[in-house]
Scaffold this motif. Structure first.
Motif, PDB file in Angstrom:
ATOM      1  N   ASP A   1      70.684  23.637  47.634  1.00 24.27           N
ATOM      2  CA  ASP A   1      70.068  22.641  48.502  1.00 24.27           C
ATOM      3  C   ASP A   1      69.207  21.677  47.699  1.00 24.27           C
ATOM      4  OD1 ASP A   1      71.253  23.919  50.618  1.00 24.27           O
ATOM      5  OD2 ASP A   1      69.445  24.999  51.239  1.00 24.27           O
ATOM      6  N   ASP A   2      68.931  20.534  48.302  1.00 22.54           N
ATOM      7  CA  ASP A   2      68.119  19.515  47.633  1.00 22.54           C
ATOM      8  C   ASP A   2      66.718  20.016  47.313  1.00 22.54           C
ATOM      9  OD1 ASP A   2      70.223  17.736  47.715  1.00 22.54           O
ATOM     10  OD2 ASP A   2      69.529  16.754  49.567  1.00 22.54           O
ATOM     11  N   ASP A   3      66.179  20.897  48.155  1.00 23.16           N
ATOM     12  CA  ASP A   3      64.817  21.371  47.917  1.00 23.16           C
ATOM     13  C   ASP A   3      64.761  22.642  47.072  1.00 23.16           C
ATOM     14  OD1 ASP A   3      65.958  22.918  49.847  1.00 23.16           O
ATOM     15  OD2 ASP A   3      64.277  22.832  51.248  1.00 23.16           O
ATOM     16  N   ASP A   4      65.923  23.100  46.568  1.00 24.22           N
ATOM     17  CA  ASP A   4      65.913  24.201  45.612  1.00 24.22           C
ATOM     18  C   ASP A   4      65.447  23.685  44.250  1.00 24.22           C
ATOM     19  OD1 ASP A   4      66.830  26.359  47.189  1.00 24.22           O
ATOM     20  OD2 ASP A   4      68.904  25.653  47.022  1.00 24.22           O
ATOM     21  N   GLY A   5      64.798  24.548  43.493  1.00 25.73           N
ATOM     22  CA  GLY A   5      64.349  24.150  42.165  1.00 25.73           C
ATOM     23  C   GLY A   5      65.454  24.144  41.123  1.00 25.73           C
ATOM     24  N   GLY A   6      66.663  24.518  41.520  1.00 30.79           N
ATOM     25  CA  GLY A   6      67.797  24.584  40.610  1.00 30.79           C
ATOM     26  C   GLY A   6      68.681  25.754  40.981  1.00 30.79           C
ATOM     27  N   PRO A   7      69.714  26.024  40.176  1.00 30.48           N
ATOM     28  CA  PRO A   7      70.625  27.123  40.486  1.00 30.48           C
ATOM     29  C   PRO A   7      69.939  28.475  40.614  1.00 30.48           C
ATOM     30  CG  PRO A   7      71.550  25.729  38.772  1.00 30.48           C
ATOM     31  CD  PRO A   7      70.144  25.273  38.978  1.00 30.48           C
ATOM     32  N   GLU A   8      68.924  28.724  39.784  1.00 27.77           N
ATOM     33  CA  GLU A   8      68.235  30.010  39.841  1.00 27.77           C
ATOM     34  C   GLU A   8      67.574  30.218  41.201  1.00 27.77           C
ATOM     35  OE1 GLU A   8      68.231  28.716  35.491  1.00 27.77           O
ATOM     36  OE2 GLU A   8      67.916  27.776  37.447  1.00 27.77           O
ATOM     37  N   ASP A   9      66.856  29.205  41.670  1.00 25.06           N
ATOM     38  CA  ASP A   9      66.197  29.305  42.975  1.00 25.06           C
ATOM     39  C   ASP A   9      67.218  29.475  44.098  1.00 25.06           C
ATOM     40  OD1 ASP A   9      63.788  29.029  41.747  1.00 25.06           O
ATOM     41  OD2 ASP A   9      63.349  27.024  42.510  1.00 25.06           O
ATOM     42  N   ALA A  10      68.314  28.721  44.011  1.00 22.93           N
ATOM     43  CA  ALA A  10      69.331  28.784  45.050  1.00 22.93           C
ATOM     44  C   ALA A  10      69.987  30.161  45.099  1.00 22.93           C
ATOM     45  CB  ALA A  10      70.388  27.709  44.808  1.00 22.93           C
ATOM     46  N   ALA A  11      70.288  30.719  43.935  1.00 23.40           N
ATOM     47  CA  ALA A  11      70.950  32.028  43.886  1.00 23.40           C
ATOM     48  C   ALA A  11      70.068  33.113  44.501  1.00 23.40           C
ATOM     49  CB  ALA A  11      71.310  32.377  42.448  1.00 23.40           C
ATOM     50  N   VAL A  12      68.782  33.102  44.170  1.00 25.53           N
ATOM     51  CA  VAL A  12      67.868  34.103  44.714  1.00 25.53           C
ATOM     52  C   VAL A  12      67.677  33.878  46.211  1.00 25.53           C
ATOM     53  CG1 VAL A  12      65.511  34.993  44.659  1.00 25.53           C
ATOM     54  CG2 VAL A  12      66.694  34.484  42.515  1.00 25.53           C
ATOM     55  N   ARG A  13      67.479  32.638  46.623  1.00 30.98           N
ATOM     56  CA  ARG A  13      67.277  32.339  48.050  1.00 30.98           C
ATOM     57  C   ARG A  13      68.468  32.811  48.871  1.00 30.98           C
ATOM     58  NH1 ARG A  13      69.511  28.662  50.793  1.00 30.98           N
ATOM     59  NH2 ARG A  13      70.040  27.333  49.014  1.00 30.98           N
ATOM     60  N   GLU A  14      69.671  32.479  48.410  1.00 30.94           N
ATOM     61  CA  GLU A  14      70.872  32.879  49.138  1.00 30.94           C
ATOM     62  C   GLU A  14      71.015  34.403  49.174  1.00 30.94           C
ATOM     63  OE1 GLU A  14      73.297  31.381  50.796  1.00 30.94           O
ATOM     64  OE2 GLU A  14      72.733  29.274  50.554  1.00 30.94           O
ATOM     65  N   ALA A  15      70.671  35.067  48.058  1.00 33.20           N
ATOM     66  CA  ALA A  15      70.759  36.524  48.017  1.00 33.20           C
ATOM     67  C   ALA A  15      69.792  37.158  49.011  1.00 33.20           C
ATOM     68  CB  ALA A  15      70.488  37.024  46.604  1.00 33.20           C
ATOM     69  N   VAL A  16      68.601  36.595  49.116  1.00 33.67           N
ATOM     70  CA  VAL A  16      67.621  37.103  50.079  1.00 33.67           C
ATOM     71  C   VAL A  16      68.157  36.937  51.499  1.00 33.67           C
ATOM     72  CG1 VAL A  16      65.331  36.728  51.060  1.00 33.67           C
ATOM     73  CG2 VAL A  16      65.632  36.714  48.585  1.00 33.67           C
ATOM     74  N   GLU A  17      68.731  35.772  51.799  1.00 32.66           N
ATOM     75  CA  GLU A  17      69.255  35.514  53.133  1.00 32.66           C
ATOM     76  C   GLU A  17      70.421  36.427  53.468  1.00 32.66           C
ATOM     77  OE1 GLU A  17      70.292  31.403  53.192  1.00 32.66           O
ATOM     78  OE2 GLU A  17      68.215  30.687  53.008  1.00 32.66           O
ATOM     79  N   GLU A  18      71.294  36.692  52.494  1.00 36.94           N
ATOM     80  CA  GLU A  18      72.528  37.428  52.753  1.00 36.94           C
ATOM     81  C   GLU A  18      72.347  38.945  52.703  1.00 36.94           C
ATOM     82  OE1 GLU A  18      75.439  36.041  49.997  1.00 36.94           O
ATOM     83  OE2 GLU A  18      75.381  33.975  50.745  1.00 36.94           O
ATOM     84  N   THR A  19      71.416  39.418  51.860  1.00 37.05           N
ATOM     85  CA  THR A  19      71.317  40.862  51.615  1.00 37.05           C
ATOM     86  C   THR A  19      69.985  41.471  52.024  1.00 37.05           C
ATOM     87  OG1 THR A  19      70.392  40.773  49.367  1.00 37.05           O
ATOM     88  CG2 THR A  19      72.776  40.474  49.591  1.00 37.05           C
ATOM     89  N   GLY A  20      68.979  40.645  52.294  1.00 36.48           N
ATOM     90  CA  GLY A  20      67.672  41.156  52.671  1.00 36.48           C
ATOM     91  C   GLY A  20      66.854  41.716  51.526  1.00 36.48           C
ATOM     92  N   LEU A  21      67.283  41.509  50.275  1.00 35.96           N
ATOM     93  CA  LEU A  21      66.512  42.054  49.153  1.00 35.96           C
ATOM     94  C   LEU A  21      65.151  41.372  49.025  1.00 35.96           C
ATOM     95  CD1 LEU A  21      66.497  39.922  46.535  1.00 35.96           C
ATOM     96  CD2 LEU A  21      68.814  40.733  46.263  1.00 35.96           C
ATOM     97  N   ASP A  22      64.212  42.066  48.396  1.00 36.49           N
ATOM     98  CA  ASP A  22      62.870  41.523  48.167  1.00 36.49           C
ATOM     99  C   ASP A  22      62.899  40.735  46.866  1.00 36.49           C
ATOM    100  OD1 ASP A  22      60.231  40.961  47.706  1.00 36.49           O
ATOM    101  OD2 ASP A  22      59.527  43.032  47.900  1.00 36.49           O
ATOM    102  N   PRO A  23      62.676  39.421  46.918  1.00 39.04           N
ATOM    103  CA  PRO A  23      62.762  38.607  45.699  1.00 39.04           C
ATOM    104  C   PRO A  23      61.702  38.951  44.671  1.00 39.04           C
ATOM    105  CG  PRO A  23      61.839  37.325  47.503  1.00 39.04           C
ATOM    106  CD  PRO A  23      62.328  38.610  48.099  1.00 39.04           C
ATOM    107  N   ALA A  24      60.615  39.591  45.100  1.00 38.96           N
ATOM    108  CA  ALA A  24      59.555  39.952  44.154  1.00 38.96           C
ATOM    109  C   ALA A  24      60.047  40.952  43.113  1.00 38.96           C
ATOM    110  CB  ALA A  24      58.357  40.521  44.908  1.00 38.96           C
ATOM    111  N   GLY A  25      61.094  41.694  43.441  1.00 37.94           N
ATOM    112  CA  GLY A  25      61.612  42.680  42.512  1.00 37.94           C
ATOM    113  C   GLY A  25      62.715  42.172  41.608  1.00 37.94           C
TER     114      GLY A  25
END
Length: 224
Positions: free
Chosen positions: A89-113
């Protein structure tokens, strides 16, 4: 090569990410105008560490990787095994942010870990007219997983030892008209991992030096 420890495996992944090189996957050069996506290739330590087996002497036998099964109701790649990820997305900081954001949305994982190690080179996908950036990450503190039920039907962790085991390796074949395409595949946990996800895993295991020789003549049809 001696069997990698979790710390050693993380160091190998980090070194590969720092190279920022594209994995040798058949396709085409990334098109700057194509839709951009990112996937999270998340490695962690198994909850229960198995004993090393003679069949896999060089594998990081105490590691696993996070995969999902896409919803059968999706228009693109329904029911297919995949890495978590999606569009940048335009407001993602880059591929890294997008990959983690999508993973959180799809799998419910805690991004802090999740410790992001870096990205690999962009991969152009002719089938979907898409450019995908694989993002390597280390699951420092695993958390419970819950599929979103919309895009993701199932979330699961596959031991790296199962992926490397020559007995689980296959070649998929799909014929359209007069042409046949073949690619690597894995039969693990009663599932077939094929297509882009299998190509990334195959090339990644080779790049890390974790692969074992396997019989590419063991051919199966694409599970469409």
């Amino acid at each position: 090569m001696s069997e990698p420890t979790p710390t050693g495996a993380r160091a190998q992944l980090l070194a590969l990410a720092r190279d920022n090189r594209a994995l040798p996957i058949p396709g085409r050069s990334p098109d700057p105008s194509a839709r951009r996506s990112a996937v999270l290739v998340l490695f962690g330590v198994l909850d229960t560490v198995p004993a090393a087996t003679p069949a896999t002497p060089n594998v990081a036998a105490d590691l696993d990787v996070l995969l999902t099964r896409r919803s059968p109701d999706l228009t693109h790649h329904p029911g297919q095994i995949a890495f978590p990820g999606g569009g940048i997305d335009d407001d993602d900081g880059g591929p890294e942010d997008a990959a983690v954001r999508e993973a959180v949305e799809e799998t419910g994982l805690d991004p802090a870990g999740v410790e992001v190690l870096g990205r690999l080179g962009d991969l152009g996908l002719p089938v979907s007219d898409n450019v995908v950036t694989p993002v390597l990450a280390w699951w420092a503190t695993p958390s419970p997983l819950v599929p979103d039920g919309t895009e993701t039907a199932e979330v699961f962790r596959v031991p790296v030892a199962d992926l490397v085991d020559p007995g689980n390796r296959r070649t998929t074949a799909i014929t359209r008209g007069s042409e046949t395409w073949r690619g690597p595949a894995f039969e693990v946990a009663d599932r077939v991992v094929w297509g882009f996800t299998a190509m990334v895993l195959d090339a990644l295991l080779d790049a890390l030096g974790w692969s074992e020789p396997w019989d590419r003549r063991r051919e199966i049809p694409v599970p469409l």
